[in-house]
Design a protein around this motif. Structure first.
Motif, PDB file in Angstrom:
ATOM      1  N   ASP A  47       0.778  -1.046   0.239  1.00 30.19           N
ATOM      2  CA  ASP A  47       0.404   0.047  -0.363  1.00 30.19           C
ATOM      3  C   ASP A  47       0.934   1.134  -0.321  1.00 30.19           C
ATOM      4  N   PHE A  48       1.674   1.661  -0.641  1.00 27.73           N
ATOM      5  CA  PHE A  48       2.823   2.473  -1.239  1.00 27.73           C
ATOM      6  C   PHE A  48       1.669   3.630  -1.531  1.00 27.73           C
ATOM      7  N   ASN A  49       2.432   4.961  -1.086  1.00 27.61           N
ATOM      8  CA  ASN A  49       1.657   6.060  -1.640  1.00 27.61           C
ATOM      9  C   ASN A  49       2.685   7.565  -2.313  1.00 27.61           C
ATOM     10  N   LEU A  50       2.919   7.885  -3.145  1.00 22.11           N
ATOM     11  CA  LEU A  50       3.557   8.680  -3.557  1.00 22.11           C
ATOM     12  C   LEU A  50       2.953   9.813  -4.198  1.00 22.11           C
ATOM     13  N   ASN A  51       2.940  11.166  -4.218  1.00 23.85           N
ATOM     14  CA  ASN A  51       2.876  12.170  -5.390  1.00 23.85           C
ATOM     15  C   ASN A  51       4.346  12.888  -5.498  1.00 23.85           C
ATOM     16  N   VAL A  52       4.877  12.962  -6.655  1.00 18.77           N
ATOM     17  CA  VAL A  52       6.061  14.101  -6.849  1.00 18.77           C
ATOM     18  C   VAL A  52       5.211  14.523  -8.765  1.00 18.77           C
ATOM     19  N   LEU A  53       5.917  16.078  -7.589  1.00 10.13           N
ATOM     20  CA  LEU A  53       5.379  17.204  -8.228  1.00 10.13           C
ATOM     21  C   LEU A  53       7.076  17.552  -9.423  1.00 10.13           C
ATOM     22  N   PRO A  54       6.321  17.889 -10.899  1.00 12.15           N
ATOM     23  CA  PRO A  54       7.496  18.448 -11.722  1.00 12.15           C
ATOM     24  C   PRO A  54       8.401  19.359 -10.322  1.00 12.15           C
ATOM     25  N   GLY A  55       9.561  18.639 -11.288  1.00 11.33           N
ATOM     26  CA  GLY A  55      11.468  19.266 -10.616  1.00 11.33           C
ATOM     27  C   GLY A  55      11.323  19.175  -9.507  1.00 11.33           C
ATOM     28  N   GLN A  56      10.575  18.400  -8.242  1.00 17.13           N
ATOM     29  CA  GLN A  56      11.152  17.988  -7.146  1.00 17.13           C
ATOM     30  C   GLN A  56      11.882  17.373  -6.728  1.00 17.13           C
ATOM     31  N   ARG A  57      12.703  17.602  -6.237  1.00 14.85           N
ATOM     32  CA  ARG A  57      14.140  16.585  -5.301  1.00 14.85           C
ATOM     33  C   ARG A  57      13.523  15.617  -4.543  1.00 14.85           C
ATOM     34  N   VAL A  58      13.436  14.201  -4.782  1.00 15.97           N
ATOM     35  CA  VAL A  58      12.709  13.928  -3.350  1.00 15.97           C
ATOM     36  C   VAL A  58      14.158  12.473  -3.453  1.00 15.97           C
ATOM     37  N   ALA A  59      14.693  12.740  -1.595  1.00 23.41           N
ATOM     38  CA  ALA A  59      15.594  11.495  -1.781  1.00 23.41           C
ATOM     39  C   ALA A  59      14.368  10.733  -0.511  1.00 23.41           C
ATOM     40  N   ILE A  60      15.485   9.435  -0.868  1.00 24.95           N
ATOM     41  CA  ILE A  60      15.082   8.220  -0.316  1.00 24.95           C
ATOM     42  C   ILE A  60      15.715   7.630   0.927  1.00 24.95           C
ATOM     43  N   VAL A  61      15.353   7.737   1.947  1.00 24.77           N
ATOM     44  CA  VAL A  61      16.884   7.038   3.480  1.00 24.77           C
ATOM     45  C   VAL A  61      16.371   5.948   3.878  1.00 24.77           C
ATOM     46  N   GLY A  62      16.788   5.314   4.580  1.00 23.75           N
ATOM     47  CA  GLY A  62      16.122   4.170   5.422  1.00 23.75           C
ATOM     48  C   GLY A  62      17.124   2.937   5.279  1.00 23.75           C
ATOM     49  N   PRO A  63      17.112   2.397   6.477  1.00 22.02           N
ATOM     50  CA  PRO A  63      17.988   1.018   6.332  1.00 22.02           C
ATOM     51  C   PRO A  63      17.865  -0.446   5.534  1.00 22.02           C
ATOM     52  N   THR A  64      18.985  -0.877   5.293  1.00 16.76           N
ATOM     53  CA  THR A  64      19.263  -2.192   3.996  1.00 16.76           C
ATOM     54  C   THR A  64      18.208  -2.505   3.933  1.00 16.76           C
ATOM     55  N   GLY A  65      17.524  -3.130   3.078  1.00 20.69           N
ATOM     56  CA  GLY A  65      16.480  -3.752   2.597  1.00 20.69           C
ATOM     57  C   GLY A  65      15.078  -3.152   2.810  1.00 20.69           C
ATOM     58  N   CYS A  66      14.929  -1.812   3.315  1.00 21.57           N
ATOM     59  CA  CYS A  66      13.740  -0.986   3.143  1.00 21.57           C
ATOM     60  C   CYS A  66      12.448  -1.297   1.908  1.00 21.57           C
ATOM     61  N   GLY A  67      13.212  -1.822   0.821  1.00 22.90           N
ATOM     62  CA  GLY A  67      12.579  -0.712  -0.350  1.00 22.90           C
ATOM     63  C   GLY A  67      12.956   0.224  -1.413  1.00 22.90           C
ATOM     64  N   LYS A  68      14.340   0.424  -1.004  1.00 19.95           N
ATOM     65  CA  LYS A  68      14.667   2.239  -1.928  1.00 19.95           C
ATOM     66  C   LYS A  68      15.150   0.930  -3.143  1.00 19.95           C
ATOM     67  N   THR A  69      15.878   0.449  -3.869  1.00 17.86           N
ATOM     68  CA  THR A  69      15.779   0.171  -4.802  1.00 17.86           C
ATOM     69  C   THR A  69      14.875  -0.537  -5.292  1.00 17.86           C
ATOM     70  N   THR A  70      13.955  -0.870  -5.097  1.00 12.45           N
ATOM     71  CA  THR A  70      12.960  -1.948  -5.220  1.00 12.45           C
ATOM     72  C   THR A  70      11.871  -0.349  -5.703  1.00 12.45           C
ATOM     73  N   MET A  71      11.517   0.453  -5.358  1.00 15.35           N
ATOM     74  CA  MET A  71      11.081   1.965  -5.830  1.00 15.35           C
ATOM     75  C   MET A  71      11.485   2.091  -6.833  1.00 15.35           C
ATOM     76  N   ILE A  72      12.974   2.602  -7.687  1.00 15.15           N
ATOM     77  CA  ILE A  72      14.013   2.754  -8.728  1.00 15.15           C
ATOM     78  C   ILE A  72      13.053   1.293  -9.532  1.00 15.15           C
ATOM     79  N   ASN A  73      13.105   0.558  -9.068  1.00 21.94           N
ATOM     80  CA  ASN A  73      12.888  -0.601  -9.793  1.00 21.94           C
ATOM     81  C   ASN A  73      11.156  -0.379 -10.361  1.00 21.94           C
ATOM     82  N   LEU A  74      10.891  -0.561  -9.712  1.00 24.74           N
ATOM     83  CA  LEU A  74       9.088   0.007 -10.026  1.00 24.74           C
ATOM     84  C   LEU A  74       8.962   1.153 -10.717  1.00 24.74           C
TER      85      LEU A  74
END
Length: 585
Positions: free
Chosen positions: A365-392
């Motif tokens: 149930d992941f929800n996210l809205n990014v506006l044009p031109g926004q810089r969005v940083a993603i942090v969290g512990p290893t295995g939390c899904g950061k790279t998975t989100m990029i893959n998606l």
């Protein structure tokens, strides 16, 4: 039941091979015609030899004129046979290596179209083994089949017809002993397919281990893993030795077994022919002709039995190649898929669920809205899904449910090429191909001018070390960057993105291998590059993301905190704990 399945698998594999051969039908028909010509001419020579022997009645009774005419005829026949065989071999080579080229092309194209999930789940070394070693083994078997099978079968049929025309009685003796060769060859062939298949699979496993160990030799040595690697290699090598010995032993018994049967045929012809000659029912020349035919008749059985054994190996290898070729490709783009030309940079993720394995939940149930031109940083512990989100976002993987929109379009309704062209990616893992530095930087924009490439290199602070290389931008890099340091390779990957300047950026630990001083310069370059561009920044070092418009703090596949740097510090939550752990004095 298992034997039936093996036979069925062999039949299916053979049918698939025939489909590839069908393209070269002209060469196949020409090869068969030339095989017929070769066999007929070859079988005509024993008749000429017999005629020449009959011209030698006794001492002082030799018709040299007649023998000379026969010898001239033999010379012409031998030259014609050699020419026919040469052209036939050209046709066979054209067919074999044409089929091999087609299979390799199709296999490599399939790898290019396979989903990332398949490549992540399967050994790369085994795939290399299938395309290289297995295809080579298949080529050897196919070439032997074309070269020897047709001529072998036609020699057997032709010899029988010629022998019948000379003497039917001796021919019956030959035919009576012949079935033993088929029984012996068939018995051995049935047992070799599964053995060669096991040999091929084990060889693929060995190639996979070698590829893994050689590619990561520094790590192996750094952790003193040499002994374990050798033990693992020895274990696989031992299994390969056993599988190879069994396969080769069974296949090598074919030739001596059939030769024994052939000797029985030759002895039968010699004894029967001698009795006929004594009775005056056969001339000495005809007996000589028959003995030649006995040799020519039995020789193809050796060749065909060898071909059958080699074909077992070839079919076992072909089955592994076809397994790869027949894998389900990546789900194609929809027919009405949109080509994303106008990208405003907006990204929305609505109720996204995804997991790599069905029983291991990751993103829920992941929800996210990014506006044009926004810089969005993603942090969290290893295995939390950061790279998975990029893959998606890149659609390397498709969501299990939910929707991801880019510029107002669901990404499942956008062509993958245009979606991925909208992103510029710099990953923690660098990849450089075996080519010049210029070609590596221009990978995403092949038409770029030299000046544009140099500007991109300067922006990424790679220009300095490039100019120090022997050939500058024309320096050819070895596999995966050759002798360049990890930091230098990462700078080239950054230059690659800076040259393209796509509307959206993904920076996944993009400066992890770069020294702090250069990193500060790169951050300034990134800041300029990110102006007006939607950017996703995955980072462990929180000092690199303090200027981000939005920081997403992820844990267990969910966003647990959201805000800018000051807001998250003030909240005193998980982000604040992470920040303090990195900057605690």
């Amino acid at each position: 039941m298992e034997k039936k399945e093996k036979r069925q698998k062999q039949k299916e594999t053979f049918k698939k091979v025939l489909r590839y051969i069908k393209k070269y039908w002209f060469y196949l028909i020409l090869s068969i015609l030339l095989a017929v010509i070769t066999v007929v001419l070859t079988l005509y020579i024993p008749i000429l030899i017999g005629d020449a022997v009959d011209e030698i009645v006794g001492a002082g009774h030799v018709d040299f004129a007649a023998i000379f005419v026969i010898l001239k005829r033999m010379a012409v026949v031998i030259l014609a046979t050699a020419a026919a065989q040469w052209v036939m071999n050209l046709c066979n080579n054209k067919m074999t290596y044409g089929v091999v080229q087609d299979i390799r092309n199709e296999a490599f194209q399939k790898i290019e179209s396979l989903p990332i999930s398949y490549l992540d789940a399967h050994s790369h070394g085994d795939m290399v083994s299938r395309i290289i070693a297995d295809v080579d083994q298949f080529a050897d078997g196919l070439l032997m089949g074309f070269t020897q099978f047709f001529t072998g079968v036609m020699t057997i049929v032709g010899t029988l017809l010629f022998m019948l025309s000379v003497n039917a009685g001796i021919t019956l003796v030959v035919v009576g002993i012949t079935p033993l060769s088929f029984v012996v060859a068939g018995f051995i062939a049935k047992r070799t397919f599964s053995m060669f298949q096991l040999q091929s699979e084990t060889r693929g496993e060995q190639t996979s281990l070698v590829d893994e160990m050689v590619g990561n030799q520094k790590i192996v040595q750094a952790f003193g893993h040499e002994k374990e690697a050798l033990e693992r290699f020895d274990e696989i090598n031992g299994r390969l030795e056993k599988a190879s010995l069994r396969a080769i032993f069974y296949s090598s018994t074919t030739n001596p077994s059939t030769r024994f049967i052939n000797s029985l045929v030759y002895a039968g012809v010699g004894v029967t022919g001698a009795l006929f000659a004594i009775q005056g029912r056969l001339s000495v020349g005809q007996l000589t002709c028959f003995l030649n035919y006995a040799n020519q008749y039995t020789k193809p059985f050796n060749e065909i039995s060898g071909v059958v054994t080699e074909l077992q190996n070839a079919l076992a290898c072909a089955a592994r190649i076809f397994e790869l070729i027949e894998e389900e490709p990546e789900k194609p783009d929809a027919k009405d898929a949109v080509v994303l030309n106008e990208v405003d940079g907006s990204v929305a993720m609505q109720h996204v669920y995804f997991s790599y394995l069905p029983n291991q939940k990751l993103i829920e149930d992941f929800n996210l809205n990014v506006l044009p031109g926004q810089r969005v940083a993603i942090v969290g512990p290893t295995g939390c899904g950061k790279t998975t989100m990029i893959n998606l976002l890149m659609r390397f993987y498709d969501t299990d449910s939910g929707e991801i929109d880019v510029s107002g379009h669901p990404i499942t309704e956008i062509t993958r090429d245009s979606l991925r062209a909208s992103y510029g990616m710099v990953l923690q893992e660098t990849w450089l191909k075996h080519a010049t530095i210029r070609e590596n930087i221009a990978m995403g924009k092949p038409e770029a001018t030299k000046e544009e490439i140099i500007e991109a290199a300067k922006a990424s602070h790679a220009h300095g070390f490039i100019k120090r290389l022997p050939e500058g931008y024309d320096t050819v890099l070895g596999e995966d960057g050759g002798s360049l340091s990890q930091g230098q390779k990462q700078l080239l990957c950054i230059a690659r993105v800076m040259l393209c300047l796509p509307p959206m950026l993904i920076l996944d630990e993009a400066t992890s291998s770069i020294d702090t001083r250069t990193e500060l310069k790169i951050q300034n370059a990134f800041a300029k590059m990110m102006e007006g561009r939607t950017s996703f920044i995955v980072a462990h070092r929180l000092s690199t993301i303090q200027e981000a418009d939005v920081i997403l703090v992820m844990k267990d596949g969910k966003i647990i905190e959201k805000g800018n740097h000051e807001e998250l510090l003030a909240a005193g939550g998980f982000y604040a704990t992470l920040y303090q752990s990195q900057f605690a004095v």
